[in-house]
Design an enzyme around this catalytic site. Structure first.
Site, PDB file in Angstrom:
ATOM      1  N   GLU A 135     -19.333  81.374  89.789  1.00 37.60           N
ATOM      2  CA  GLU A 135     -20.720  81.700  90.120  1.00 37.60           C
ATOM      3  C   GLU A 135     -20.965  81.609  91.627  1.00 37.60           C
ATOM      4  O   GLU A 135     -21.652  82.459  92.219  1.00 37.60           O
ATOM      5  CB  GLU A 135     -21.679  80.763  89.376  1.00 37.60           C
ATOM      6  N   ASN A 234     -21.443  73.115  83.711  1.00 38.45           N
ATOM      7  CA  ASN A 234     -22.576  72.477  83.019  1.00 38.45           C
ATOM      8  C   ASN A 234     -22.096  71.422  82.034  1.00 38.45           C
ATOM      9  O   ASN A 234     -22.778  70.421  81.802  1.00 38.45           O
ATOM     10  CB  ASN A 234     -23.481  73.534  82.361  1.00 38.45           C
TER      11      ASN A 234
END
Length: 323
Positions: A135, A234
């Site tokens: 990302e 995450n």
């Protein structure tokens, strides 16, 4: 257990857990492309960070590559992963006349747009994130080299020297810990009061919600199992949040086979959650493994209700409507 019944174990399932809307959209994009075009469908990078999901899609005809130069000349579609890609990637795909499908999570795309707006307005941009994460690579690759400075730690925020302290903006990786990000943002705001941030922090709703559920459960249990991949940002953050919230032992596992049972001797309560790219079938696999050793008393503790939905990329929606 030989010689008697199984010991009781209170299990608290965190809610929400597991797949978020962006992950569902990305996986559905690959499956829909396979249904429309047939195998193979090429996917640049793991569509989401979960080996089980990737292997399931491989079995259906998806071929995963790290870079486009691994793909032969083909009429098969090429899917970009949920994490987003640098601008150079779709440009390379256009040069090679690939059919492309962009499964980038809309919340990541939102960060890309924010960075572009800041750049057009002449601001120097700080990205709070982890070096090498797809990302982050994708976000930094939206703009010319040098336009974005990556800051990973509070120390880096304290020593960062901008070109113009009065003309700064920041964006963040969506899958970071809320507390980690807020601490770095606080340092930047204290040093550079004029710094411009997003109207709402870029940490995605799913990251926040899963962390809030872990914060509720972690102080109540002897151990916390986070189902997720080691390269899932995450998921790693969920483990850290559990430890910070007072859980004596938190562990990240991909499958039930990864559980170290010796570390769990004597526990009477257990929290279970899953990262945003981990399917519920793996949570069930972990619960089944515990059920072989303990008499489970399962309850769910919810931090919030989730009803977010992201539509498929437009070419896949059009094909669906045409059938």
């Amino acid at each position: 257990m030989p010689g008697g019944g199984k010991p009781p174990l209170r299990v608290i399932l965190c809610s929400p857990r597991g797949f978020c809307a962006g992950v569902v959209r990305a996986i559905d994009s690959v499956e829909r492309a396979l249904a429309i075009h047939g195998a193979p469908v090429y996917v640049r990078h793991e569509i989401v960070h979960n080996r089980y999901v990737v292997d399931s899609l491989k079995a259906k005809g998806a071929i995963f590559v790290e870079e486009l130069d691994e793909i032969p000349e083909t009429d098969a579609p090429v899917v970009f992963s949920a994490h987003g890609v640098p601008k150079s990637v779709p440009e390379d795909a256009r040069v090679r006349n690939f059919i492309t499908l962009d499964a980038t999570c809309p919340l990541v795309t939102k960060v890309h747009r924010e960075a572009e707006i800041h750049f057009r307005r002449g601001r120097e941009i700080v990205l709070i994130g982890h070096a090498g994460h797809p990302e982050v690579v994708g976000t930094m690759g939206q703009l010319p080299e040098g336009a974005i400075t990556l800051i990973q730690t509070i120390e880096e925020a304290q020593t960062f020297i901008p070109r113009d302290a009065g003309n700064l903006a920041f964006v963040t990786q969506t899958t970071l810990s809320v507390s980690d990000t807020s601490e770095i943002v606080a340092v930047l705001r204290a040093r550079f009061p004029a710094i411009v941030g997003p109207h709402k922090e870029d940490i995605c709703y799913a990251t926040t919600n899963r962390q809030e559920a872990v914060k509720l459960v972690a102080p109540l249990v002897d151990a916390m199992v986070v189902v997720g991949a080691p390269n899932s940002s995450n998921s790693q953050r969920l483990k850290e949040v559990a430890e910070r919230a007072g859980c004596g032992y938190a562990v990240l596992v991909q499958r039930a086979a990864d559980i170290d049972w010796t570390r769990l001797d004597g526990i009477t309560s257990l929290g279970v959650t899953a990262g945003a790219s981990a399917p519920e079938v793996l949570v069930e696999e972990v619960l089944d493994a515990f059920a072989q050793r303990y008499e489970l008393h399962v309850e769910t503790m919810a931090a919030t209700e989730e009803n977010m939905f992201f539509p498929l990329p437009r070419p896949l929606r059009t094909s669906e409507a045409a059938e």
